[in-house]
Design a protein around this motif. Sequence first.
Motif, PDB file in Angstrom:
ATOM      1  N   VAL A 196       1.356  -1.112  -0.214  1.00  0.00           N
ATOM      2  CA  VAL A 196       0.232  -0.423  -0.081  1.00  0.00           C
ATOM      3  C   VAL A 196       1.028   0.835  -0.071  1.00  0.00           C
ATOM      4  O   VAL A 196       1.626   1.370   0.644  1.00  0.00           O
ATOM      5  CB  VAL A 196      -0.672  -0.493   1.355  1.00  0.00           C
ATOM      6  N   MET A 197       0.432   2.518  -0.675  1.00  0.00           N
ATOM      7  CA  MET A 197       1.382   3.751  -1.460  1.00  0.00           C
ATOM      8  C   MET A 197       0.446   4.737  -0.721  1.00  0.00           C
ATOM      9  O   MET A 197      -0.959   4.471  -0.743  1.00  0.00           O
ATOM     10  CB  MET A 197       1.902   3.546  -1.921  1.00  0.00           C
ATOM     11  N   ASP A 198       1.246   5.654  -0.167  1.00  0.00           N
ATOM     12  CA  ASP A 198       0.342   6.995  -0.017  1.00  0.00           C
ATOM     13  C   ASP A 198       0.913   8.945  -0.774  1.00  0.00           C
ATOM     14  O   ASP A 198       1.569   7.681  -1.344  1.00  0.00           O
ATOM     15  CB  ASP A 198       0.450   7.475   1.882  1.00  0.00           C
ATOM     16  N   GLU A 199       0.324   9.564  -0.068  1.00  0.00           N
ATOM     17  CA  GLU A 199       0.688  10.004  -1.092  1.00  0.00           C
ATOM     18  C   GLU A 199       1.925  10.334  -1.362  1.00  0.00           C
ATOM     19  O   GLU A 199       2.344  11.749  -2.176  1.00  0.00           O
ATOM     20  CB  GLU A 199      -0.136  12.022  -0.417  1.00  0.00           C
ATOM     21  N   ASP A 200       2.778  10.101  -0.693  1.00  0.00           N
ATOM     22  CA  ASP A 200       4.529  10.362  -0.231  1.00  0.00           C
ATOM     23  C   ASP A 200       4.835  10.055  -1.070  1.00  0.00           C
ATOM     24  O   ASP A 200       6.229  10.329  -1.150  1.00  0.00           O
ATOM     25  CB  ASP A 200       4.893  10.466   0.815  1.00  0.00           C
ATOM     26  N   SER A 201       3.908   9.097  -1.641  1.00  0.00           N
ATOM     27  CA  SER A 201       4.558   7.742  -2.783  1.00  0.00           C
ATOM     28  C   SER A 201       4.750   8.581  -3.973  1.00  0.00           C
ATOM     29  O   SER A 201       3.784   8.896  -4.992  1.00  0.00           O
ATOM     30  CB  SER A 201       4.665   6.788  -3.076  1.00  0.00           C
ATOM     31  N   CYS A 202       6.103   8.389  -5.264  1.00  0.00           N
ATOM     32  CA  CYS A 202       6.054   8.707  -6.289  1.00  0.00           C
ATOM     33  C   CYS A 202       6.094   7.340  -7.689  1.00  0.00           C
ATOM     34  O   CYS A 202       7.099   6.509  -7.027  1.00  0.00           O
ATOM     35  CB  CYS A 202       7.848   8.894  -6.807  1.00  0.00           C
ATOM     36  N   MET A 203       5.230   7.555  -8.320  1.00  0.00           N
ATOM     37  CA  MET A 203       4.567   5.925  -8.821  1.00  0.00           C
ATOM     38  C   MET A 203       6.302   6.193  -9.886  1.00  0.00           C
ATOM     39  O   MET A 203       6.059   4.765 -10.369  1.00  0.00           O
ATOM     40  CB  MET A 203       3.169   6.705  -9.464  1.00  0.00           C
ATOM     41  N   VAL A 204       7.026   7.010 -10.183  1.00  0.00           N
ATOM     42  CA  VAL A 204       7.753   7.062 -11.155  1.00  0.00           C
ATOM     43  C   VAL A 204       8.958   6.335 -10.328  1.00  0.00           C
ATOM     44  O   VAL A 204       9.465   4.997 -11.080  1.00  0.00           O
ATOM     45  CB  VAL A 204       7.808   7.741 -12.177  1.00  0.00           C
ATOM     46  N   ASP A 205       9.168   6.847  -9.692  1.00  0.00           N
ATOM     47  CA  ASP A 205      10.828   5.878  -7.923  1.00  0.00           C
ATOM     48  C   ASP A 205       9.817   4.688  -8.218  1.00  0.00           C
ATOM     49  O   ASP A 205      10.926   3.415  -7.964  1.00  0.00           O
ATOM     50  CB  ASP A 205      10.002   6.996  -7.198  1.00  0.00           C
ATOM     51  N   VAL A 206       8.423   4.474  -7.940  1.00  0.00           N
ATOM     52  CA  VAL A 206       8.461   3.148  -7.663  1.00  0.00           C
ATOM     53  C   VAL A 206       8.361   1.664  -8.573  1.00  0.00           C
ATOM     54  O   VAL A 206       9.000   0.692  -8.391  1.00  0.00           O
ATOM     55  CB  VAL A 206       6.311   2.986  -7.183  1.00  0.00           C
ATOM     56  N   ALA A 207       7.591   1.971  -9.774  1.00  0.00           N
ATOM     57  CA  ALA A 207       8.684   1.534 -11.449  1.00  0.00           C
ATOM     58  C   ALA A 207       9.574   1.332 -10.922  1.00  0.00           C
ATOM     59  O   ALA A 207       9.965  -0.136 -11.450  1.00  0.00           O
ATOM     60  CB  ALA A 207       7.482   1.929 -12.466  1.00  0.00           C
ATOM     61  N   LYS A 208      10.771   1.803 -10.509  1.00  0.00           N
ATOM     62  CA  LYS A 208      11.956   2.341 -11.319  1.00  0.00           C
ATOM     63  C   LYS A 208      12.091   1.203  -9.878  1.00  0.00           C
ATOM     64  O   LYS A 208      12.682   0.600 -10.165  1.00  0.00           O
ATOM     65  CB  LYS A 208      12.628   3.566 -10.951  1.00  0.00           C
ATOM     66  N   PHE A 209      11.840   0.863  -8.773  1.00  0.00           N
ATOM     67  CA  PHE A 209      12.484   0.314  -8.360  1.00  0.00           C
ATOM     68  C   PHE A 209      12.244  -1.425  -7.744  1.00  0.00           C
ATOM     69  O   PHE A 209      13.027  -2.059  -8.058  1.00  0.00           O
ATOM     70  CB  PHE A 209      11.788   0.222  -6.895  1.00  0.00           C
TER      71      PHE A 209
END
Length: 600
Positions: A434-447
């Motif tokens: 689960v991710m909140d408003e502080d999560s960058c979705m581009v960075d998540v995809a990169k991770f």
Amino acid sequence: MKDTIYRSHVLICTGTGCVSSGAKTIKESLEEELAANDLSNEIKIVETGCHGFCEKGPIMIVYPEGVFYCELESDDVAEIVEEHLLKGRTVERLLFKEPMTEKNIPSYQDIDFYKKQQRIALANCGQIDPEDINEYIALGGYEAAGKALSEMEPQEVVDTVKDSGLRGRGGGGFPTGLKWQFAKNSESDKKYLICNADEGDPGAFMDRSILEGDPHRIIEGMLVGAYAIGADEGYVYVRAEYPLAIKRLQKAIEDAEEYGLLGEDIFSSGFNFKLHIKKGAGAFVCGEETALMNSIEGKRGMPTPRPPYPAVRGLWGKPTNINNVETYANIPYIITEGAENFSAIGTEGSSGTKVFALTGKINNTGLVEVPMGTTLNEVIFEIGGGLGEGKKFKAVQTGGPSGGCLPEDYLDLPIDYDSLLDAGTMMGSGGMVVMDEDSCMVDVAKFFLNFTQSESCGKCTPCREGTKRMLEILTRITEGEGKDGDIELLLELGEHIKSTSLCGLGQSAPNPVISTIRYFRDEYEAHIHDHNCPAGACTDLASAYVIDEEACIGCSKCAKVCPVDAISGEIKNPFTIDPDVCIACGACEPECPVDAISQG
């Protein structure tokens, strides 16, 4: 000599999570306190596997009352013995507190995290001593194996699993009964049965917890499967960094052999089955079944083209069936309770329950088991307790590093194989982040892509080179060097990798990127065109913080927490932030008592 009759049982979770937070010390303290109070012959201590509510460990349950104590420290033990075990008074301060009302809840069965679950695969986890075969048998253990080997023909077993609608819980969701049928139909003088317990997804610990908490259930499920397809030898392929799971599984195998439940002429049926443990070295690709078999054979763990499928030509060239831990954990229930009872749970196309490892920016992390068809909203906000610190929900990622990310609009989506695939993600083995408003979705995809790229076995070019190129593009974007056409190139590369990679791991590797572009394209565009990370997570794109000099009271609290000494000033005079030194970490903003700090 008569067995000791205890007036109370104290169950202490000694799964890996609780052990890491001090469960063994708590057990030792309890033993000392019981001895000091002459209670050792009245109170029995039982070490269990994972109870599921990992957020609240270490966990202790006192029976017969069923009182649930959580977040324990060794100093709490003396009070529990004095108040509860000697005087019969519940220690209120150690009970679970309902987050909204702060109300104490004595029984775990009344806690939302537990009462909204339906447990089949996890039924015994946290309830029995996993190293005592008699406790498993006392709860109906090995009845399914006895029924299958003594009362049913192999084809009848296969048909029962088919009728149950059980689909493989390892990721692909292939019908288990049909898979068994293929292996059964293959003519051979030798067949193998394998349990895939490799579990390489980041944040996933379902298989480990079942093996630690209820290893005999897996042995029984494999025994039934082996009888059904005609295999006389099996392997549990488990990663070596699961030492507790391996220890308890090895003990369970030895005890099952001693009881005649493994070996020769099991249940006087004439059926033989020998079970081995194979330790894996931790390669993610060995979760793919052909790579796993290569590893068992002593070869490098790399996938091979299919067909032929393992059911025709598998381990050492012989017909082989492979299922994961959770799949086998459902088999005893299906045999004893019947296919109709199992298929009545869940949805028409996805029957039964599913175990999820619930992690991320959520209040209640841990293992949950819910009927198929339960919505994401129910799991995240009712069982999971919602997000902490007043943060807003942004996305949930299902299916591990090969899954996809779904936005708030999909919270009412039922969790089943087909619905998740249609939405651009997958069930996978059961990871749920689960991710909140502080999560960058581009960075998540990169991770996630960084993980799959580094774990690529390198055998096929699309996965080896394609994921590397995608990762390079994502890295550029998060560093402020994105350019027009990057989004389209990511999508093009992703589709090529999905359609041309050798195995399922490579074919699903682009999913986090494709899904985040589908649902969060505006974030990609902000990174590329505006050189801005809306979530403020990409430090190369984050704006420096500034101090409103008129509002600043010169308290210096911000300067004290700045990790790079970017803030300067004198007490009782306005402070300033050097924009060339500021790394936009945000540590200063919550420290300001007058809200004078903001991001420029």
